[in-house]
Design a protein around this motif. Structure first.
Motif, PDB file in Angstrom:
ATOM      1  N   UNK A 114      15.872  -6.042 -20.214  1.00 40.67           N
ATOM      2  CA  UNK A 114      14.646  -6.213 -19.406  1.00 40.67           C
ATOM      3  C   UNK A 114      13.289  -6.531 -20.344  1.00 40.67           C
ATOM      4  N   UNK A 115      12.470  -7.276 -19.844  1.00 39.43           N
ATOM      5  CA  UNK A 115      11.344  -7.699 -20.355  1.00 39.43           C
ATOM      6  C   UNK A 115      10.640  -6.428 -21.202  1.00 39.43           C
ATOM      7  N   UNK A 116      10.166  -6.445 -22.305  1.00 36.48           N
ATOM      8  CA  UNK A 116       9.675  -5.480 -23.107  1.00 36.48           C
ATOM      9  C   UNK A 116      10.498  -4.679 -23.961  1.00 36.48           C
ATOM     10  N   UNK A 117      11.883  -4.743 -23.853  1.00 40.29           N
ATOM     11  CA  UNK A 117      12.964  -4.306 -24.513  1.00 40.29           C
ATOM     12  C   UNK A 117      13.248  -5.053 -25.674  1.00 40.29           C
ATOM     13  N   UNK A 118      14.107  -4.766 -26.596  1.00 36.95           N
ATOM     14  CA  UNK A 118      14.464  -5.288 -27.628  1.00 36.95           C
ATOM     15  C   UNK A 118      15.916  -5.252 -28.062  1.00 36.95           C
ATOM     16  N   UNK A 119      16.267  -6.246 -28.602  1.00 37.72           N
ATOM     17  CA  UNK A 119      17.797  -6.579 -28.843  1.00 37.72           C
ATOM     18  C   UNK A 119      18.006  -6.699 -30.451  1.00 37.72           C
ATOM     19  N   UNK A 120      18.983  -5.908 -31.111  1.00 32.29           N
ATOM     20  CA  UNK A 120      19.306  -6.063 -32.493  1.00 32.29           C
ATOM     21  C   UNK A 120      20.207  -7.256 -32.378  1.00 32.29           C
ATOM     22  N   UNK A 121      19.987  -8.180 -33.614  1.00 30.86           N
ATOM     23  CA  UNK A 121      20.918  -9.294 -33.788  1.00 30.86           C
ATOM     24  C   UNK A 121      21.153  -9.202 -35.274  1.00 30.86           C
ATOM     25  N   UNK A 122      22.440  -9.651 -35.750  1.00 37.14           N
ATOM     26  CA  UNK A 122      22.734  -9.757 -36.976  1.00 37.14           C
ATOM     27  C   UNK A 122      23.465 -11.071 -37.272  1.00 37.14           C
ATOM     28  N   UNK A 123      22.666 -11.635 -38.150  1.00 29.54           N
ATOM     29  CA  UNK A 123      23.130 -13.036 -38.545  1.00 29.54           C
ATOM     30  C   UNK A 123      23.783 -13.113 -40.003  1.00 29.54           C
ATOM     31  N   UNK A 124      25.017 -13.780 -39.984  1.00 31.32           N
ATOM     32  CA  UNK A 124      25.678 -13.783 -41.307  1.00 31.32           C
ATOM     33  C   UNK A 124      25.513 -15.339 -42.019  1.00 31.32           C
ATOM     34  N   UNK A 125      25.078 -15.412 -42.938  1.00 29.44           N
ATOM     35  CA  UNK A 125      24.880 -16.609 -43.874  1.00 29.44           C
ATOM     36  C   UNK A 125      25.788 -16.981 -44.717  1.00 29.44           C
ATOM     37  N   UNK A 126      26.292 -18.014 -44.931  1.00 32.71           N
ATOM     38  CA  UNK A 126      27.524 -18.076 -46.046  1.00 32.71           C
ATOM     39  C   UNK A 126      26.718 -17.913 -47.517  1.00 32.71           C
ATOM     40  N   UNK A 127      25.661 -18.243 -47.743  1.00 30.23           N
ATOM     41  CA  UNK A 127      25.216 -17.837 -49.076  1.00 30.23           C
ATOM     42  C   UNK A 127      24.368 -16.630 -49.050  1.00 30.23           C
ATOM     43  N   UNK A 128      23.328 -16.589 -48.083  1.00 31.67           N
ATOM     44  CA  UNK A 128      22.425 -15.378 -48.198  1.00 31.67           C
ATOM     45  C   UNK A 128      22.844 -14.298 -47.638  1.00 31.67           C
ATOM     46  N   UNK A 129      24.059 -14.135 -47.221  1.00 35.13           N
ATOM     47  CA  UNK A 129      24.333 -12.894 -46.526  1.00 35.13           C
ATOM     48  C   UNK A 129      23.889 -12.221 -45.089  1.00 35.13           C
ATOM     49  N   UNK A 130      23.792 -11.218 -44.884  1.00 34.75           N
ATOM     50  CA  UNK A 130      23.401 -10.625 -43.809  1.00 34.75           C
ATOM     51  C   UNK A 130      21.731 -10.649 -43.606  1.00 34.75           C
ATOM     52  N   UNK A 131      21.403 -10.967 -42.497  1.00 31.87           N
ATOM     53  CA  UNK A 131      19.980 -10.785 -41.963  1.00 31.87           C
ATOM     54  C   UNK A 131      19.974  -9.945 -40.570  1.00 31.87           C
TER      55      UNK A 131
END
Length: 143
Positions: A114-131
């Motif tokens: 729903x609009x106004x909420x937030x969603x956590x995302x975890x991005x994994x990069x080959x060299x930079x690791x996790x963001x």
């Protein structure tokens, strides 16, 4: 020194240095709101690499559902989508994940986003690791 030995020495010297490092930052992450009963959503964001080395986004996850990289393209007037196994992030460049292009597809969404909420995302990069980033949920018609 023989030419072949000289060439080998030059190549070994060139290979001995470390590759330039990427400097990856994730910005402007957002997720499109879903309707009740809708089990598919999409996330968009900007990846800036201010470093001199390339990187590659190799994974995305979220507790909101199953996340995967996808690319949408127009083919003969028909929008087609295909899964990606990764996304190159060139040195000194910005890559936008946006509607009607490359994006994060979220399937298996159990609760409406729903609009106004937030969603956590975890991005994994080959060299930079996790963001880890937090994506704001925007209205379904947001671009």
């Amino acid at each position: 020194m023989k030419p072949a030995l000289y060439l080998a020495a030059v190549l070994l010297t060139a290979c001995s240095g470390e590759a330039p490092a990427p400097d990856v930052a994730v910005q402007d992450a957002w997720v499109r709101a879903t309707l009740p009963g809708q089990s598919v959503g999409a996330a968009y964001l900007t990846i800036a690499n201010r470093g001199g080395g390339t990187d590659r986004l190799v994974g995305v996850s979220t507790p909101a559902g199953n996340a995967a990289l996808h690319a949408s393209t127009m083919d003969g007037g028909v929008m087609r989508m295909r899964a990606l196994d990764g996304l190159d992030i060139p040195a000194n460049a910005t890559v936008d994940l946006k509607p009607h292009g490359t994006h994060v597809m979220i399937t298996g969404v159990a609760q409406p986003l729903s609009t106004g909420q937030s969603v956590p995302l975890r991005l994994t990069f080959e060299r930079s690791g996790v963001r880890d980033v937090t994506a704001a949920v925007r209205p379904g018609n947001a671009l």
